[in-house]
Design an enzyme around this catalytic site. Structure first.
Site, PDB file in Angstrom:
ATOM      1  N   SER A 298      33.051 -59.694 -35.367  1.00  0.00           N
ATOM      2  CA  SER A 298      32.544 -60.951 -34.809  1.00  0.00           C
ATOM      3  C   SER A 298      31.181 -60.733 -34.161  1.00  0.00           C
ATOM      4  CB  SER A 298      33.540 -61.523 -33.804  1.00  0.00           C
ATOM      5  OG  SER A 298      33.825 -60.557 -32.824  1.00  0.00           O
ATOM      6  N   GLY A 348      31.489 -68.195 -33.437  1.00  0.00           N
ATOM      7  CA  GLY A 348      32.086 -69.258 -32.641  1.00  0.00           C
ATOM      8  C   GLY A 348      32.109 -70.618 -33.315  1.00  0.00           C
ATOM      9  N   CYS A 353      38.472 -71.089 -34.245  1.00  0.00           N
ATOM     10  CA  CYS A 353      37.831 -70.098 -33.379  1.00  0.00           C
ATOM     11  C   CYS A 353      37.674 -70.586 -31.947  1.00  0.00           C
ATOM     12  CB  CYS A 353      36.465 -69.837 -34.000  1.00  0.00           C
ATOM     13  SG  CYS A 353      35.390 -68.890 -32.987  1.00  0.00           S
ATOM     14  N   ASP A 386      28.404 -68.659 -42.339  1.00  0.00           N
ATOM     15  CA  ASP A 386      29.854 -68.447 -42.261  1.00  0.00           C
ATOM     16  C   ASP A 386      30.490 -69.270 -41.147  1.00  0.00           C
ATOM     17  OD1 ASP A 386      32.430 -67.435 -42.097  1.00  0.00           O
ATOM     18  OD2 ASP A 386      31.809 -65.615 -41.043  1.00  0.00           O
ATOM     19  N   MET A 437      41.572 -64.865 -37.443  1.00  0.00           N
ATOM     20  CA  MET A 437      41.962 -63.461 -37.465  1.00  0.00           C
ATOM     21  C   MET A 437      41.979 -62.873 -36.055  1.00  0.00           C
ATOM     22  SD  MET A 437      42.812 -63.211 -40.461  1.00  0.00           S
ATOM     23  CE  MET A 437      43.353 -61.527 -40.317  1.00  0.00           C
ATOM     24  N   ARG A 464      38.636 -56.495 -36.064  1.00  0.00           N
ATOM     25  CA  ARG A 464      37.553 -57.451 -35.827  1.00  0.00           C
ATOM     26  C   ARG A 464      37.581 -57.942 -34.387  1.00  0.00           C
ATOM     27  NH1 ARG A 464      34.390 -61.471 -38.863  1.00  0.00           N
ATOM     28  NH2 ARG A 464      34.237 -63.325 -37.590  1.00  0.00           N
ATOM     29  N   GLN A 476      40.764 -64.794 -29.727  1.00  0.00           N
ATOM     30  CA  GLN A 476      39.493 -65.489 -30.018  1.00  0.00           C
ATOM     31  C   GLN A 476      39.713 -66.538 -31.089  1.00  0.00           C
ATOM     32  OE1 GLN A 476      35.742 -63.411 -30.343  1.00  0.00           O
ATOM     33  NE2 GLN A 476      36.647 -61.562 -29.498  1.00  0.00           N
ATOM     34  N   GLU A 535      27.851 -94.091 -36.551  1.00  0.00           N
ATOM     35  CA  GLU A 535      27.461 -95.012 -37.621  1.00  0.00           C
ATOM     36  C   GLU A 535      27.617 -94.352 -39.001  1.00  0.00           C
ATOM     37  OE1 GLU A 535      23.505 -97.604 -37.914  1.00  0.00           O
ATOM     38  OE2 GLU A 535      23.222 -95.537 -38.554  1.00  0.00           O
TER      39      GLU A 535
HETATM   40  P1  IMP Z   1      35.996 -72.069 -40.997  1.00  0.00           P
HETATM   41  O1  IMP Z   1      35.500 -72.114 -42.397  1.00  0.00           O
HETATM   42  O2  IMP Z   1      35.299 -73.037 -40.102  1.00  0.00           O
HETATM   43  O3  IMP Z   1      37.472 -72.182 -40.896  1.00  0.00           O
HETATM   44  O4  IMP Z   1      35.571 -70.626 -40.425  1.00  0.00           O
HETATM   45  C1  IMP Z   1      35.896 -69.418 -41.082  1.00  0.00           C
HETATM   46  C2  IMP Z   1      35.236 -68.279 -40.330  1.00  0.00           C
HETATM   47  O5  IMP Z   1      35.710 -68.205 -38.986  1.00  0.00           O
HETATM   48  C3  IMP Z   1      35.527 -66.888 -40.853  1.00  0.00           C
HETATM   49  O6  IMP Z   1      34.789 -66.561 -42.010  1.00  0.00           O
HETATM   50  C4  IMP Z   1      35.183 -66.004 -39.678  1.00  0.00           C
HETATM   51  O7  IMP Z   1      33.818 -65.731 -39.571  1.00  0.00           O
HETATM   52  C5  IMP Z   1      35.546 -66.871 -38.505  1.00  0.00           C
HETATM   53  N1  IMP Z   1      36.827 -66.482 -37.892  1.00  0.00           N
HETATM   54  C6  IMP Z   1      37.965 -66.105 -38.482  1.00  0.00           C
HETATM   55  N2  IMP Z   1      38.937 -65.878 -37.581  1.00  0.00           N
HETATM   56  C7  IMP Z   1      38.392 -66.112 -36.386  1.00  0.00           C
HETATM   57  C8  IMP Z   1      38.895 -66.040 -35.043  1.00  0.00           C
HETATM   58  O8  IMP Z   1      40.072 -65.769 -34.774  1.00  0.00           O
HETATM   59  N3  IMP Z   1      37.988 -66.306 -34.059  1.00  0.00           N
HETATM   60  C9  IMP Z   1      36.699 -66.621 -34.311  1.00  0.00           C
HETATM   61  N4  IMP Z   1      36.203 -66.753 -35.553  1.00  0.00           N
HETATM   62  C10 IMP Z   1      37.046 -66.489 -36.574  1.00  0.00           C
END
Ligand code: IMP
Length: 550
Positions: A298, A348, A353, A386, A437, A464, A476, A535
């Site tokens: 992270s 974040g 997350c 990401d 995760m 991680r 997290q 809107e």
């Molecule tokens: P999403 O597509 O918005 O669901 O975000 C996916 C991304 O969240 C992943 O590729 C990671 O970078 C991040 N992520 C995965 N697990 C966690 C977590 O437990 N805490 C914070 N970020 C996470």
């Protein structure tokens, strides 16, 4: 095409007379000369302004440009590392509720890339990589195989469980063992003695095809043979894979498939941590055929990650390394200097997350993507946006901010290709589990659904979000569920078509052009107030159905 006639603000003016018979583009030039300041904001004014604060995807819009081509003409090729490009800029997250071999195979077939998670033993992860590399479109590379000792009753149970009834029978019941027959539904359906062995009822007049047969050739044999299944065997008669008649129609061509140019095998990517143990894990993944390794952290700007990047570049020069995660230029600089071939941006912003809430660190995603990818572009290092992608618009915005590709977790977790089964939620909706995760659940489990055999100490999967010395796990992420989205074979084409239409509206014919047009200031942006956001969403309806594609 002359611009439209009619009474506008310019009606009857000399300027109007000057432009009314001009082609659109010439008219535009005259207007631009007359009104030199362009409408909307350029990207720097949008994102570098301190007054605006740090922006997320929802805080701005892209202004429409000029449509001079069909949406289908828009190309979406984009690099994921310095050496490897994809035809579809979509990646799936290395999370145990998102990417195992099934997701990795299907995303690669559709031109994207699934990054296999590491919340499992090294052997299990290597096995998944091997399945991606061995996958041949249309061939079932891990069929259910019966042994000479399987009974008719057991075969019936398997038929119930899997919903199909044609099984190859080998001496040992494994793949790579001598093929001795085939059991079909008809062989067992009305057989009165469940304890009889399948060898007593199976068909032995087999039509097979040799390993190396192409899909087109194998399909032709299957069609001719009038059988339900075509076993593929090696020189010694050992079963290596299977082709199924019911799959014949489903064996679509995948013209966008992500393949390594030399081997024509699907590209495989997997995540690892940065502990000493991860070096052994990586060796197993490389032996299984890995192409791209993602260092999953992270906060990527660490001594451990920098050393790991250098180690991998020295030990496995053929493997591309994606480092991260990062959200600042300084973090990116360390990893680029260490030799990273790609960067993953986001801290974040993920849907599951709580990093920003608990750690007070992170950065709004649009700001992070712009800051890092505009810096990394100077060194030719592609970036992945990401997390935080909830719809097609967010994908477009991530790419417009300079990312070459986007990575999705939650958006893909509800597809049939993600690990785990659907279940019905308390509200009666069809859902699948999705968890961060860094959630307590994921950190405590070794693998969703179980299966990992080794102990936590030797399992780097959860690294991680915690260090080995930690006495207390600090979450997290959260664990929850996401709505059913059907198969990625339908959902990803929808995302791609949406992306093409969006680029058409913006007036950029490719992702390369989009990036150039953003940097040159041709593509313009607008900030969105809170009421503008309201809107822009459905409003004022008593009820509605939000069906996204058909
Ligand atoms: P999403 O597509 O918005 O669901 O975000 C996916 C991304 O969240 C992943 O590729 C990671 O970078 C991040 N992520 C995965 N697990 C966690 C977590 O437990 N805490 C914070 N970020 C996470």
């Amino acid at each position: 095409m002359p611009i439209a006639n009619g009474d506008g603000a310019l009606a009857g003016t000399p300027l109007r007379r000057e432009i009314e018979n001009l082609d659109y583009r010439d008219a535009l030039k005259v207007l631009e000369a007359e009104y030199p300041s362009k409408d909307g904001l350029d990207i720097h004014t949008l994102l570098d302004s301190k007054e605006n604060g740090a922006l997320t995807y929802n805080d701005f819009l892209i202004l429409p440009g000029y449509i001079g081509f069909a949406a289908a003409e828009v190309t979406l090729d984009s690099p994921v590392t310095k050496r490897i490009s994809l035809k579809t800029p979509l990646l799936s997250s290395p999370m145990d509720t998102v990417t195992e071999e099934n997701m990795a195979i299907h995303l690669a077939l559709l031109g994207g890339l699934g990054v296999i998670h590491h919340n499992c033993s090294a052997d299990e992860q290597a096995d998944m990589v091997r399945k991606v590399k061995r996958y041949e479109n249309g061939f079932i590379s891990d069929p259910i195989v019966l042994s000479a000792k399987t009974t008719v009753g057991e075969a019936k149970e398997l038929k119930e469980k899997w919903g199909f009834g044609g099984f190859p029978v080998t001496e040992t019941g494994e793949l790579k063992s001598k093929l001795i027959g085939i059991i079909t539904t008809r062989d067992i359906q009305f057989h009165p003695r469940p304890d009889d062995l399948v060898t007593e009822v199976m068909s032995t007049d087999l039509i097979t095809a040799p390993a190396g047969t192409t899909l087109a050739e194998a399909n032709a044999v299957l069609r001719e043979s009038r059988k339900g299944k075509l076993p593929i065997v090696d020189n010694e008669g050992n079963l290596v894979s299977l082709l199924s008649r019911s799959d014949l129609l489903k064996n679509l061509n995948y013209p966008l498939a992500s393949k390594m140019p030399h081997s024509k095998q699907l590209i495989s990517a997997a995540a690892i941590g940065t502990r000493p143990d991860d070096k052994n894990r990586l060796q197993k993944l490389v032996d299984a055929g890995l192409d791209i390794v993602v260092l999953d952290s992270s906060q990527g700007n660490s001594l451990y990650q920098i050393e790991m990047v250098k180690y991998i570049k020295e030990t496995y020069p053929q493997i591309d390394v994606i480092a991260g995660n990062v959200v600042t230029r300084e973090q990116a600089a360390s990893l680029i200097a260490a030799g990273a071939d790609g960067l993953r941006i986001g801290m974040g912003s993920g849907s599951a997350c709580i990093t920003q809430e608990v750690m007070a660190v992170g950065r709004p995603q649009a700001a992070a993507v712009f800051a890092v990818s505009s810096f990394a572009a100077r060194f030719g290092v592609p970036c992945i946006a990401d997390g935080g992608i909830q719809n097609v618009g967010h994908i477009v915005k991530g790419l417009a901010m300079g990312a070459s590709t986007v990575m999705m977790g939650g958006l893909l977790a509800g597809t049939t290709e993600s690990p785990g089964n659907y279940f019905v939620s308390r509200e009666g909706k069809l859902v699948k589990a999705y968890r961060g995760m860094g959630s307590i659940d994921a950190m405590e489990d070794k693998k969703a659904g179980g299966g990992a055999k080794d102990s936590k100490a030797s399992n780097a999967g959860t690294a991680r979000y915690f260090s080995e010395g930690d006495r207390l796990l600090v979450a997290q992420g959260v664990s929850g569920s996401v709505l059913d989205r059907g198969s990625v074979t339908k959902f990803v084409p929808y995302l791609l078509a949406g992306l093409q239409h969006s680029l058409q509206d913006i007036g950029s014919k490719s992702l390369v052009e989009l990036r150039e047009d953003v940097v040159s200031g041709k593509v313009r942006f607008e900030l969105r107030t809170v009421s503008a956001q309201a809107e822009g969403n459905v409003h004022g309806l008593d009820s509605f159905d939000k069906k996204l594609y058909s």
